[in-house]
Write a protein that holds these residues in place. Structure first.
Motif, PDB file in Angstrom:
ATOM      1  N   GLY A  92       0.810  -1.213   0.000  1.00 37.41           N
ATOM      2  CA  GLY A  92       0.000   0.000   0.000  1.00 37.41           C
ATOM      3  C   GLY A  92       0.840   1.258   0.000  1.00 37.41           C
ATOM      4  N   ALA A  93       1.909   1.264   0.798  1.00 41.67           N
ATOM      5  CA  ALA A  93       2.784   2.427   0.866  1.00 41.67           C
ATOM      6  C   ALA A  93       3.502   2.656  -0.460  1.00 41.67           C
ATOM      7  CB  ALA A  93       3.809   2.237   1.987  1.00 41.67           C
ATOM      8  N   TYR A  94       3.980   1.576  -1.063  1.00 38.78           N
ATOM      9  CA  TYR A  94       4.688   1.710  -2.342  1.00 38.78           C
ATOM     10  C   TYR A  94       3.749   2.231  -3.428  1.00 38.78           C
ATOM     11  CZ  TYR A  94       7.255   0.552  -6.581  1.00 38.78           C
ATOM     12  OH  TYR A  94       7.873   0.621  -7.801  1.00 38.78           O
ATOM     13  N   LEU A  95       2.529   1.698  -3.465  1.00 42.68           N
ATOM     14  CA  LEU A  95       1.555   2.139  -4.466  1.00 42.68           C
ATOM     15  C   LEU A  95       1.258   3.620  -4.320  1.00 42.68           C
ATOM     16  CD1 LEU A  95      -0.503   1.504  -6.717  1.00 42.68           C
ATOM     17  CD2 LEU A  95      -2.162   0.978  -4.917  1.00 42.68           C
ATOM     18  N   GLN A  98       3.752   6.006  -5.784  1.00 45.37           N
ATOM     19  CA  GLN A  98       3.880   5.978  -7.236  1.00 45.37           C
ATOM     20  C   GLN A  98       2.728   6.686  -7.952  1.00 45.37           C
ATOM     21  OE1 GLN A  98       6.803   4.651  -8.402  1.00 45.37           O
ATOM     22  NE2 GLN A  98       7.153   4.463  -6.199  1.00 45.37           N
ATOM     23  N   VAL A  99       1.725   7.103  -7.178  1.00 44.93           N
ATOM     24  CA  VAL A  99       0.537   7.729  -7.762  1.00 44.93           C
ATOM     25  C   VAL A  99       0.575   9.232  -7.535  1.00 44.93           C
ATOM     26  CG1 VAL A  99      -1.986   7.814  -7.729  1.00 44.93           C
ATOM     27  CG2 VAL A  99      -0.804   5.635  -7.408  1.00 44.93           C
ATOM     28  N   ASP A 100       0.222  10.006  -8.550  1.00 44.61           N
ATOM     29  CA  ASP A 100       0.187  11.462  -8.434  1.00 44.61           C
ATOM     30  C   ASP A 100      -0.786  11.879  -7.338  1.00 44.61           C
ATOM     31  OD1 ASP A 100      -1.379  14.153  -9.623  1.00 44.61           O
ATOM     32  OD2 ASP A 100       0.810  14.214  -9.710  1.00 44.61           O
ATOM     33  N   ALA A 101      -0.387  12.858  -6.533  1.00 47.10           N
ATOM     34  CA  ALA A 101      -1.189  13.262  -5.373  1.00 47.10           C
ATOM     35  C   ALA A 101      -2.595  13.717  -5.754  1.00 47.10           C
ATOM     36  CB  ALA A 101      -0.464  14.388  -4.620  1.00 47.10           C
ATOM     37  N   SER A 102      -2.709  14.494  -6.853  1.00 46.73           N
ATOM     38  CA  SER A 102      -4.021  15.005  -7.247  1.00 46.73           C
ATOM     39  C   SER A 102      -4.957  13.878  -7.669  1.00 46.73           C
ATOM     40  CB  SER A 102      -3.864  16.006  -8.394  1.00 46.73           C
ATOM     41  OG  SER A 102      -3.287  15.382  -9.531  1.00 46.73           O
ATOM     42  N   GLY A 144      -3.695  -3.978   6.392  1.00 45.64           N
ATOM     43  CA  GLY A 144      -2.379  -3.367   6.246  1.00 45.64           C
ATOM     44  C   GLY A 144      -2.280  -2.522   4.995  1.00 45.64           C
ATOM     45  N   PHE A 145      -2.827  -3.028   3.885  1.00 47.02           N
ATOM     46  CA  PHE A 145      -2.799  -2.296   2.622  1.00 47.02           C
ATOM     47  C   PHE A 145      -3.573  -0.988   2.726  1.00 47.02           C
ATOM     48  CE2 PHE A 145      -4.546  -1.157  -1.498  1.00 47.02           C
ATOM     49  CZ  PHE A 145      -3.427  -1.215  -2.326  1.00 47.02           C
ATOM     50  N   LEU A 146      -4.806  -1.067   3.240  1.00 45.87           N
ATOM     51  CA  LEU A 146      -5.636   0.130   3.349  1.00 45.87           C
ATOM     52  C   LEU A 146      -5.062   1.115   4.355  1.00 45.87           C
ATOM     53  CD1 LEU A 146      -9.239  -1.407   3.235  1.00 45.87           C
ATOM     54  CD2 LEU A 146      -7.981  -0.252   1.404  1.00 45.87           C
ATOM     55  N   ASP A 147      -4.425   0.604   5.407  1.00 48.81           N
ATOM     56  CA  ASP A 147      -3.842   1.479   6.419  1.00 48.81           C
ATOM     57  C   ASP A 147      -2.739   2.331   5.810  1.00 48.81           C
ATOM     58  OD1 ASP A 147      -3.708   1.851   9.575  1.00 48.81           O
ATOM     59  OD2 ASP A 147      -1.653   1.868   8.824  1.00 48.81           O
ATOM     60  N   ALA A 148      -1.885   1.714   4.997  1.00 50.41           N
ATOM     61  CA  ALA A 148      -0.785   2.450   4.372  1.00 50.41           C
ATOM     62  C   ALA A 148      -1.295   3.366   3.267  1.00 50.41           C
ATOM     63  CB  ALA A 148       0.243   1.479   3.807  1.00 50.41           C
ATOM     64  N   ALA A 149      -2.185   2.849   2.423  1.00 49.40           N
ATOM     65  CA  ALA A 149      -2.687   3.631   1.292  1.00 49.40           C
ATOM     66  C   ALA A 149      -3.580   4.774   1.744  1.00 49.40           C
ATOM     67  CB  ALA A 149      -3.451   2.725   0.325  1.00 49.40           C
ATOM     68  N   GLY A 150      -4.307   4.561   2.854  1.00 47.31           N
ATOM     69  CA  GLY A 150      -5.228   5.581   3.335  1.00 47.31           C
ATOM     70  C   GLY A 150      -4.700   6.378   4.505  1.00 47.31           C
TER      71      GLY A 150
END
Length: 251
Positions: A92-95, A98-102, A144-150
């Motif tokens: 999640g953190a790596y993804l 790699q994604v534009d903030a906007s 874990g994925f959602l915690d890092a991504a969100g």
């Protein structure tokens, strides 16, 4: 020199304080609340999540040690959560880096608003009906994925779902908190590797100060306000804040 620094820190100290009071009362929601408010004021999702996880490395470390001391950790459950949780968190953190903030902001805020609705729903249903716990590893991976991504969600996603499945509240909270420490360390390391130390700014310091100051107040509040009321209040706050952020991001 000192006064401008204090003025810059104060908003983040306030956010960290409020988030930790709620987290100390519910055993969840520090990351979700902090990240929601940081993104709402314009911070990029990756930087917000990175700062929140660095702060949580300290707060979850203290929490994990306390639960181990009080023998509230079931080590088998801990391992079943920790290993897939760390894997999901790193992904999640790596993804997110790699994604534009906007592009990422509306999606992250939408996810956080769904977490708010979920907490509100669980508040209406509290206490949940008991069921035999069956799903653990997939829950840890997704949490874990959602915690890092969100920037938050491990507690609301994992703890609440395990409780709904019928597991012992004391051991669920203890095991989930202990596993969260390793999750936050792994996620923070991933953000540092991808973004460097420049991602950690005044916001990180402010959240840490506010969170540490608020620690005793959360425990005090937990004794005086019902879990049902707190769940519903957090659900309402997160939902309204996140929906507002989504609307502003899409304008």
């Amino acid at each position: 020199m000192i006064e401008p620094l204090i003025e810059a820190l104060l908003p983040f100290i306030a956010i960290g304080f409020a988030a930790q009071v709620v987290d100390g009362s519910l055993g969840m929601a520090f990351g979700v609340i902090s990240n929601t408010l940081l993104i709402s004021i314009g911070m990029p999702p990756a930087a917000a999540s990175a700062g929140v996880h660095v702060v949580e490395t300290f707060t979850t470390g203290a929490s994990a040690a306390s639960h181990v001391w009080h023998r509230s950790v079931r080590w088998k459950l801990f391992l079943r959560l920790m290993i897939p949780g760390v894997i999901g968190g790193v992904l999640g953190a790596y993804l997110l880096t790699q994604v534009d903030a906007s592009i990422a902001r509306p999606f992250v805020l939408t996810y956080l608003s769904l977490i708010g609705v979920t907490l509100l729903w669980r508040g209406f249903r509290y206490p949940p009906s008991e069921k035999s716990p069956k799903v653990v590893e997939p829950l840890g991976l997704v949490g874990g994925f959602l915690d890092a991504a969100g920037g938050g969600g491990w507690g609301p996603v994992v703890t609440s779902n395990l409780l709904v499945q019928g597991a012992s509240p004391r051991h669920v909270i203890g095991s989930v908190n202990a596993a969260e420490f390793f999750l936050t360390v792994a996620v923070s390391a991933t953000f540092i590797a991808a973004l460097g130390w420049a991602a950690f700014t005044t916001a990180t310091v402010g959240l840490l100060i506010g969170g540490m100051i608020a620690a005793p107040f959360g425990a005090m509040l937990a004794k005086r306000v019902s879990a049902k009321t707190l769940l519903m209040v957090v659900g309402v706050v997160l939902t309204l804040t996140s929906v507002y952020g989504v609307v502003m991001a899409l304008r």
